[in-house]
Motif scaffolding. Sequence first.
Motif, PDB file in Angstrom:
ATOM      1  N   LEU A 322       0.887  -1.069  -0.026  1.00 44.09           N
ATOM      2  CA  LEU A 322      -0.032  -0.036  -0.036  1.00 44.09           C
ATOM      3  C   LEU A 322       0.945   1.286  -0.204  1.00 44.09           C
ATOM      4  N   PHE A 323       2.154   1.094   0.142  1.00 44.49           N
ATOM      5  CA  PHE A 323       2.984   2.089  -0.038  1.00 44.49           C
ATOM      6  C   PHE A 323       3.361   2.391  -1.299  1.00 44.49           C
ATOM      7  N   ALA A 324       3.207   1.421  -2.352  1.00 47.74           N
ATOM      8  CA  ALA A 324       3.784   1.741  -3.471  1.00 47.74           C
ATOM      9  C   ALA A 324       2.763   2.026  -4.375  1.00 47.74           C
ATOM     10  N   ARG A 325       2.112   3.306  -4.331  1.00 41.29           N
ATOM     11  CA  ARG A 325       1.137   3.878  -5.006  1.00 41.29           C
ATOM     12  C   ARG A 325       1.556   4.088  -6.396  1.00 41.29           C
ATOM     13  N   PRO A 326       1.130   4.239  -7.482  1.00 42.50           N
ATOM     14  CA  PRO A 326       1.772   4.498  -8.695  1.00 42.50           C
ATOM     15  C   PRO A 326       2.197   5.896  -9.047  1.00 42.50           C
ATOM     16  N   ARG A 327       1.339   6.845  -8.279  1.00 46.79           N
ATOM     17  CA  ARG A 327       1.750   8.135  -8.546  1.00 46.79           C
ATOM     18  C   ARG A 327       2.877   8.562  -7.716  1.00 46.79           C
ATOM     19  N   PHE A 328       3.325   7.759  -6.723  1.00 51.28           N
ATOM     20  CA  PHE A 328       4.436   8.163  -5.950  1.00 51.28           C
ATOM     21  C   PHE A 328       5.764   7.880  -6.811  1.00 51.28           C
ATOM     22  N   PHE A 329       5.757   6.932  -7.987  1.00 54.24           N
ATOM     23  CA  PHE A 329       6.877   6.929  -8.734  1.00 54.24           C
ATOM     24  C   PHE A 329       6.828   7.669  -9.901  1.00 54.24           C
ATOM     25  N   ILE A 330       6.346   8.857 -10.021  1.00 54.24           N
ATOM     26  CA  ILE A 330       6.213   9.648 -10.955  1.00 54.24           C
ATOM     27  C   ILE A 330       7.707   9.966 -11.592  1.00 54.24           C
ATOM     28  N   PRO A 331       8.489  10.136 -10.906  1.00 48.42           N
ATOM     29  CA  PRO A 331       9.966  10.678 -11.299  1.00 48.42           C
ATOM     30  C   PRO A 331      10.656   9.346 -12.419  1.00 48.42           C
ATOM     31  N   LEU A 332       9.915   8.257 -12.602  1.00 57.80           N
ATOM     32  CA  LEU A 332      10.406   7.432 -13.522  1.00 57.80           C
ATOM     33  C   LEU A 332       9.860   7.797 -15.048  1.00 57.80           C
ATOM     34  N   VAL A 333       8.963   8.618 -14.833  1.00 52.20           N
ATOM     35  CA  VAL A 333       8.279   9.191 -16.522  1.00 52.20           C
ATOM     36  C   VAL A 333       9.302   9.686 -17.049  1.00 52.20           C
ATOM     37  N   PRO A 334       9.945  11.030 -16.394  1.00 53.77           N
ATOM     38  CA  PRO A 334      11.120  11.605 -17.303  1.00 53.77           C
ATOM     39  C   PRO A 334      12.367  10.826 -17.514  1.00 53.77           C
ATOM     40  N   LEU A 335      12.643   9.900 -16.657  1.00 50.08           N
ATOM     41  CA  LEU A 335      13.675   8.840 -16.972  1.00 50.08           C
ATOM     42  C   LEU A 335      13.425   8.208 -18.182  1.00 50.08           C
ATOM     43  N   ALA A 336      12.197   7.524 -18.053  1.00 53.33           N
ATOM     44  CA  ALA A 336      11.858   6.741 -19.475  1.00 53.33           C
ATOM     45  C   ALA A 336      11.952   7.717 -20.794  1.00 53.33           C
ATOM     46  N   LEU A 337      11.470   8.899 -20.683  1.00 51.55           N
ATOM     47  CA  LEU A 337      11.432   9.812 -21.713  1.00 51.55           C
ATOM     48  C   LEU A 337      13.140   9.929 -22.191  1.00 51.55           C
ATOM     49  N   LEU A 338      14.067  10.170 -21.419  1.00 51.49           N
ATOM     50  CA  LEU A 338      15.512  10.235 -21.567  1.00 51.49           C
ATOM     51  C   LEU A 338      16.105   9.011 -22.318  1.00 51.49           C
ATOM     52  N   LEU A 339      15.622   8.020 -21.842  1.00 55.65           N
ATOM     53  CA  LEU A 339      15.878   6.643 -22.548  1.00 55.65           C
ATOM     54  C   LEU A 339      15.822   6.719 -24.019  1.00 55.65           C
ATOM     55  N   LEU A 340      14.928   7.612 -24.426  1.00 51.57           N
ATOM     56  CA  LEU A 340      14.886   7.750 -26.005  1.00 51.57           C
ATOM     57  C   LEU A 340      15.728   8.772 -26.595  1.00 51.57           C
ATOM     58  N   ALA A 341      16.697   9.380 -25.857  1.00 51.26           N
ATOM     59  CA  ALA A 341      17.491  10.493 -26.483  1.00 51.26           C
ATOM     60  C   ALA A 341      18.321  10.056 -27.401  1.00 51.26           C
ATOM     61  N   ARG A 342      18.946   8.970 -27.302  1.00 55.91           N
ATOM     62  CA  ARG A 342      20.032   8.482 -28.129  1.00 55.91           C
ATOM     63  C   ARG A 342      19.622   7.651 -29.304  1.00 55.91           C
ATOM     64  N   PRO A 343      18.548   6.941 -29.194  1.00 56.30           N
ATOM     65  CA  PRO A 343      17.529   6.678 -30.339  1.00 56.30           C
ATOM     66  C   PRO A 343      17.096   7.722 -31.147  1.00 56.30           C
ATOM     67  N   LEU A 344      16.575   8.519 -30.660  1.00 53.75           N
ATOM     68  CA  LEU A 344      16.209   9.639 -31.655  1.00 53.75           C
ATOM     69  C   LEU A 344      17.111  10.513 -32.086  1.00 53.75           C
ATOM     70  N   GLY A 345      18.342  10.701 -31.394  1.00 52.44           N
ATOM     71  CA  GLY A 345      19.503  11.369 -31.998  1.00 52.44           C
ATOM     72  C   GLY A 345      20.187  10.641 -33.256  1.00 52.44           C
ATOM     73  N   ALA A 346      19.776   9.219 -32.954  1.00 49.76           N
ATOM     74  CA  ALA A 346      20.655   8.375 -34.224  1.00 49.76           C
ATOM     75  C   ALA A 346      19.795   8.243 -35.436  1.00 49.76           C
ATOM     76  N   CYS A 347      18.315   8.707 -35.286  1.00 47.31           N
ATOM     77  CA  CYS A 347      17.614   8.509 -36.495  1.00 47.31           C
ATOM     78  C   CYS A 347      17.802   9.774 -37.483  1.00 47.31           C
ATOM     79  N   ARG A 348      17.265   9.472 -38.849  1.00 49.02           N
ATOM     80  CA  ARG A 348      17.509  10.506 -39.707  1.00 49.02           C
ATOM     81  C   ARG A 348      16.228  10.422 -40.379  1.00 49.02           C
ATOM     82  N   GLY A 349      15.552  11.727 -40.898  1.00 52.85           N
ATOM     83  CA  GLY A 349      14.428  12.004 -41.730  1.00 52.85           C
ATOM     84  C   GLY A 349      13.237  11.347 -41.139  1.00 52.85           C
ATOM     85  N   ALA A 350      12.560  10.558 -41.767  1.00 51.90           N
ATOM     86  CA  ALA A 350      11.272   9.938 -41.527  1.00 51.90           C
ATOM     87  C   ALA A 350      11.523   9.087 -40.577  1.00 51.90           C
TER      88      ALA A 350
END
Length: 764
Positions: A322-350
Motif C-alpha cells: 500500500l506504500f507503492a502507489r503508482p503516483r509516488f513513482f512519477i520520477p520514472l516518467v522523465p527518466l523513461a523519456l530520456l532513454l529515447l534521447a540517443r535512439p532519436l538522435g541516431a535516427c534520420r529523416g522520416a
Amino acid sequence: MARLAGPPRVTALLQANVHPAVQERRWLVGASAALLLAMALRLNGLSGLVLFGDGAASIFFASQDWPVLAAATAADSHPPLYYVLVRLSAELFGWNELAVRLPSLVPGVLLVALLVSAGRQLGGAFAGIALGLLAALHPALVLASRQPRMYALLALLSLALLWLAGQPKGGQRRAVALVLLSLAALLTHYLAVLPVAGAALLRLRAATGGGKRLLALWPFALAGALWLPWLAYAWRETLRHTTQTIAGVPPPPTILHWLGSLGVSLAMGTWLPLEPSLLLALAAGLVVLTLLASVRRWPSWPAEAALLLTAGAVGIYVVQPLFARPRFFIPLVPLALLLLARPLGACRGARALAPVGVLALLLAVGLAASLPVERGTFELEAVRLGEELTLAQEADVVVLQPWWQAGYLRLHLARPPELVDLRALHPAQWPRLLDRQRDIWLVLMGVGRRDPTSPLEGWLDQHAYRVDERTIGALRLVRYTVAPDPSLLAPLALPNGLSLALAPARTELLAGAALPVLARWQATQALEERLVLFLHLDRPDGVGIAGRDEEPESGWRQDGRWRAGEAVNDRRGLVVPVWTPPGDYQLVAGLYRREDGTPVATSTGRSVVVGQVRVLPRPARGSSRAVGSGAAALEEVWTAWPDPGAALRHRVETVDGPQTLSEPIAGRPGQPLIVALGWRQRRPTTPLTAVLQLRDASGGVVADRKNELTWASADTLAVTRHELPLPAPGRYQLTVELRPASSQLPSGSGGDETLSLGWLLVAP
C-alpha cells in the motif's frame, strides 16, 4: 551499461550543411514551442477546476497558522515543503484555484525545460525538442502539474538531482546544488529517498579510488543530516496516520498486477478507465521498444537511474504494497523519456519524425480523453456544503469531521469562517466554542444523530441553541447558535401537568441569521405524551415568515415520558430567511399532539406571542470590486431549493466581484428555483427593479421574475427574492437586468445593467 558518451549524429534535418547560428535559432524556436505548448496545456482551464480529495487536503494544511502547519503535515504522511510553497503562493496571489496550483504548474513547466536540455545533451538538438514535445503532451505529467499535490515538484527535483549526479565533472557548486536538491526532495515526499539514493550511487560509481568515493557522498550525507530533525519530529505521527490510512485497504492481488498498473499509470495517467489506458499504453510501449532496440547503447545515467528507481519501487511493494502507489513513482516518467534521447538522435529523416509523431498522437489522445474527466471530477458533497455555508460569518466556526473539505471551503467562501479539524479539537477545548456569540456549524460524515463516536454533537445540544440540520449525501450539517440564556416569561400551564416557559435569546438580528429561543419544560407529575412545540415568526398582520416545529430536546424525547418534578432546558432556534424585509415581527409559539396534530390549549389559549423581534437589513460591505456601474451593484447571491432531494451541481457563494455559477445548476422541470440577490446602493436614484431571467440558447427570455429594490439606508443591502419554475429540459442562462421601476420595456430588451449569473441545466 556504458558510461556517458558524447551525443551521436543528429538528423540531417537539423545538422547537415547548416550554419551553426541557424542550427541554434532552430533549436531555440523548437524548444520555445515545446515550452509554450507545455504551458498552454497546463494553464488551459486551470482556474475552472474544483478542489477535491487530496488536493483539498493540501489547501487545508497550507492554510494553517505557521506554528500549526508543521504539526498538521506530520500527521499527513508527507513532509511540509510543498504545503509551505502553496501557502506562499496563496499569500502572494490570493486564495483561489489558480494560485494554489502554481506550486505544481511551475515545476511542471520547468520539468519540460529540463528534459529539453538533458535530451539535447544526450541525443542532440532534435532529440531535445522531441522529448520536450512528448513531455508537454504526457498525460501523467500534465495532470500532475494541474493538481495541488507535490508530484510535479517531486518529478522535477528528482530529475534535476539525477541529471546533476550523472554529469562526469563538477566542482563545489555542483556539490552544494546536490545538497539543496536532495534536501528539497526529501522534504517534498518520503519516497524521494529512492532518487536521492540513486544519485548517490551514480556519484559513487563515477568516483575513482576509495577516498574519493567516500568524499563523493558528502552532499547526500549532509542533506540526510539536515533532514533528520524533521524525521525525528514527524515519524511517530506519520507512522500513526499511515497505519490508520492503510488499515482495511486490500493490497493489489499480485506483483504482476501492480507492475501492470504502475506501467499504465505512468504512461497515461490515472484519470482514464483501465481499458482505454491499457490500449494506449501498449501502443506507446511498442513504439518505445522499437526505438530502444534500434541502438546498441542507451544513455548511461538515465538507464541506471531508471533501473535503480524501479528496483526500489519493487522493494517497497514487497515490504508494504500500500506504500507503492503508482503516483509516488512519477520520477520514472522523465527518466523513461530520456532513454529515447540517443535512439532519436541516431535516427534520420522520416525514421526520426515517424515514431515521435506516433508517440505524440497517442499521448495527445490520452490527454484529450483525460482532461474532460479532470474537469468533471469534484466532491458534490463539498460543493453543496459550500452552498449551505454561504450565510456563515467570519466570526462563525465550522467544525469538520471530513477535515479535508476545509480546503475547498477556504477557497470558495469569500469570507471563510474559522475552520476547525474535529480530530484536533480536544474535549477540554469545547467550551472555547462558546466564548462569544456566533454560529457553530458541525459537519459530520457517516455519523448518526448523537452517535457515541461523536460526542461533540450531544455536548452542543446541551450548551448551545440547535438551529437546524441538513443531510448532504453522507454528510450531516448541524447548525448551532451561541447566545446567553434570556430571562423567561411566566410559565404557561398545560392541562396534562406540564408547564412551559419561553423567551427569545435575541430581540434584534440580521436577515439570514438564527433566532435562538429558550424553552423550559417542567413536569409536576409523571406522564407520557408526545408534544410538538411550534415557533413561528410572523408579520404584524399574521403572515408567517419562518417557522420550526419540533419535539422537546431537538426531537430526542421521542417516548414522551416525563418523570414527576423533571425540568428540561430546551434550546432551539429558527432561521430568518435572508430575503426577510427589515422590520418588527412577532415570535409566536404553540403546542400540538404528535399523534393526531390536535392543538393543546394553554393557560393563555392555543398560541401565545412570546416576544417582539426586530429584523435588521444586511449591511453592505462597500467592496471596490462589486459588480455594476451606475446606481446599484450586485454584491451577494444566494439560492434555495425547496426540494431537499434536488441534485445540485453548482457553486454559489457570497463573493466580491462578478457573480457566476462556476458549475451549472441541475434541476428538473417544474421545480422551483429561489434566488436572492443582495444589491448595494452606489448613488441615490429613482426606484429600481431587478429582473431575474432564464434565457435559452438563442438569448430569448423563457421566464422572468421582477422585484423592486428598497434600501433601509445607504450602507445596507436591498435583497430581492425571485422564484422561477424550471422550464422544459435544456440548457439555459441565468441573467439579471437592473432597470428603473417605471420602465415599461419588455424583459430581455436591455436595462441599465445586465449581468450573467451562469448556466442552468434542466434534466428530462
